[in-house]
Design a protein around this motif. Structure first.
Motif, PDB file in Angstrom:
ATOM      1  N   ARG A   6      43.976   6.829  -9.305  1.00 49.43           N
ATOM      2  CA  ARG A   6      44.185   8.251  -8.990  1.00 49.43           C
ATOM      3  C   ARG A   6      42.820   8.929  -8.823  1.00 49.43           C
ATOM      4  O   ARG A   6      41.801   8.397  -9.246  1.00 49.43           O
ATOM      5  CB  ARG A   6      44.973   8.935 -10.103  1.00 49.43           C
ATOM      6  N   LEU A   7      42.794  10.107  -8.247  1.00 49.36           N
ATOM      7  CA  LEU A   7      41.536  10.811  -8.030  1.00 49.36           C
ATOM      8  C   LEU A   7      40.801  11.111  -9.331  1.00 49.36           C
ATOM      9  O   LEU A   7      39.576  11.177  -9.358  1.00 49.36           O
ATOM     10  CB  LEU A   7      41.768  12.117  -7.258  1.00 49.36           C
ATOM     11  N   ASP A   8      41.553  11.272 -10.433  1.00 45.66           N
ATOM     12  CA  ASP A   8      40.924  11.563 -11.728  1.00 45.66           C
ATOM     13  C   ASP A   8      40.364  10.318 -12.406  1.00 45.66           C
ATOM     14  O   ASP A   8      39.854  10.381 -13.518  1.00 45.66           O
ATOM     15  CB  ASP A   8      41.895  12.281 -12.660  1.00 45.66           C
ATOM     16  N   ARG A  25      43.946  12.006   4.880  1.00 41.36           N
ATOM     17  CA  ARG A  25      43.842  13.449   5.130  1.00 41.36           C
ATOM     18  C   ARG A  25      42.725  13.971   4.249  1.00 41.36           C
ATOM     19  O   ARG A  25      42.960  14.745   3.330  1.00 41.36           O
ATOM     20  CB  ARG A  25      45.145  14.156   4.798  1.00 41.36           C
ATOM     21  N   GLY A  26      41.517  13.492   4.515  1.00 40.75           N
ATOM     22  CA  GLY A  26      40.412  13.749   3.593  1.00 40.75           C
ATOM     23  C   GLY A  26      40.475  12.720   2.488  1.00 40.75           C
ATOM     24  O   GLY A  26      39.598  11.892   2.343  1.00 40.75           O
ATOM     25  N   ASP A  27      41.561  12.751   1.726  1.00 37.97           N
ATOM     26  CA  ASP A  27      41.835  11.736   0.710  1.00 37.97           C
ATOM     27  C   ASP A  27      42.890  10.783   1.260  1.00 37.97           C
ATOM     28  O   ASP A  27      43.499  11.047   2.294  1.00 37.97           O
ATOM     29  CB  ASP A  27      42.371  12.393  -0.578  1.00 37.97           C
ATOM     30  N   THR A  28      43.115   9.683   0.552  1.00 38.20           N
ATOM     31  CA  THR A  28      44.130   8.721   0.971  1.00 38.20           C
ATOM     32  C   THR A  28      45.440   9.051   0.270  1.00 38.20           C
ATOM     33  O   THR A  28      45.496   9.131  -0.962  1.00 38.20           O
ATOM     34  CB  THR A  28      43.699   7.284   0.617  1.00 38.20           C
ATOM     35  N   VAL A  40      45.140   8.688  -3.828  1.00 34.34           N
ATOM     36  CA  VAL A  40      44.360   7.637  -4.475  1.00 34.34           C
ATOM     37  C   VAL A  40      42.921   7.631  -3.975  1.00 34.34           C
ATOM     38  O   VAL A  40      42.626   8.166  -2.907  1.00 34.34           O
ATOM     39  CB  VAL A  40      44.993   6.244  -4.250  1.00 34.34           C
ATOM     40  N   ARG A  41      42.037   7.011  -4.770  1.00 28.36           N
ATOM     41  CA  ARG A  41      40.617   6.898  -4.416  1.00 28.36           C
ATOM     42  C   ARG A  41      40.369   5.851  -3.341  1.00 28.36           C
ATOM     43  O   ARG A  41      39.413   5.954  -2.583  1.00 28.36           O
ATOM     44  CB  ARG A  41      39.791   6.517  -5.641  1.00 28.36           C
ATOM     45  N   GLU A  42      41.199   4.832  -3.300  1.00 34.09           N
ATOM     46  CA  GLU A  42      40.992   3.723  -2.368  1.00 34.09           C
ATOM     47  C   GLU A  42      41.151   4.186  -0.923  1.00 34.09           C
ATOM     48  O   GLU A  42      41.875   5.136  -0.639  1.00 34.09           O
ATOM     49  CB  GLU A  42      41.982   2.592  -2.655  1.00 34.09           C
ATOM     50  N   VAL A  47      44.129  -0.119   0.527  1.00 35.37           N
ATOM     51  CA  VAL A  47      45.543  -0.090   0.147  1.00 35.37           C
ATOM     52  C   VAL A  47      46.330  -1.105   0.982  1.00 35.37           C
ATOM     53  O   VAL A  47      47.131  -1.877   0.449  1.00 35.37           O
ATOM     54  CB  VAL A  47      46.150   1.327   0.293  1.00 35.37           C
ATOM     55  N   VAL A  48      46.081  -1.116   2.282  1.00 35.28           N
ATOM     56  CA  VAL A  48      46.777  -2.050   3.167  1.00 35.28           C
ATOM     57  C   VAL A  48      46.434  -3.492   2.810  1.00 35.28           C
ATOM     58  O   VAL A  48      47.323  -4.345   2.702  1.00 35.28           O
ATOM     59  CB  VAL A  48      46.448  -1.754   4.654  1.00 35.28           C
ATOM     60  N   ASP A  49      45.151  -3.764   2.581  1.00 37.92           N
ATOM     61  CA  ASP A  49      44.736  -5.125   2.216  1.00 37.92           C
ATOM     62  C   ASP A  49      45.405  -5.582   0.933  1.00 37.92           C
ATOM     63  O   ASP A  49      45.866  -6.726   0.828  1.00 37.92           O
ATOM     64  CB  ASP A  49      43.218  -5.215   2.063  1.00 37.92           C
TER      65      ASP A  49
END
Length: 67
Positions: A6-8, A25-28, A40-42, A47-49
């Motif tokens: 998560r971003l936190d 959208r800026g973030d994933t 998420v941070r990734e 994420v796809v991989d």
């Protein structure tokens, strides 16, 4: 299951089977089939991989041996 962050900074495990789509959208953002969205941070590629690796690995793990 794939491990994401998560971003936190909190790590969590997501059932990759539930992912409907992933977008940047800026973030994933990971959107689940239920409509729930998780940021998420990734990167999208990460994420796809991880989701692809999960799908590949689940077919290579042998079933438990019953004794």
């Amino acid at each position: 299951m794939i491990k994401l962050t998560r971003l936190d900074g909190e790590a969590f495990v997501l059932n990759a089977e539930l992912i409907r789509y992933v977008e940047r959208r800026g973030d994933t953002f990971v959107t689940l089939g239920s409509g729930e969205r998780i940021v998420v941070r990734e990167s999208i590629d990460d994420v796809v991989d991880r989701a692809i690796a999960y799908q590949q690995q689940k077919h290579f793990i042998p079933p438990p041996v019953h004794r």
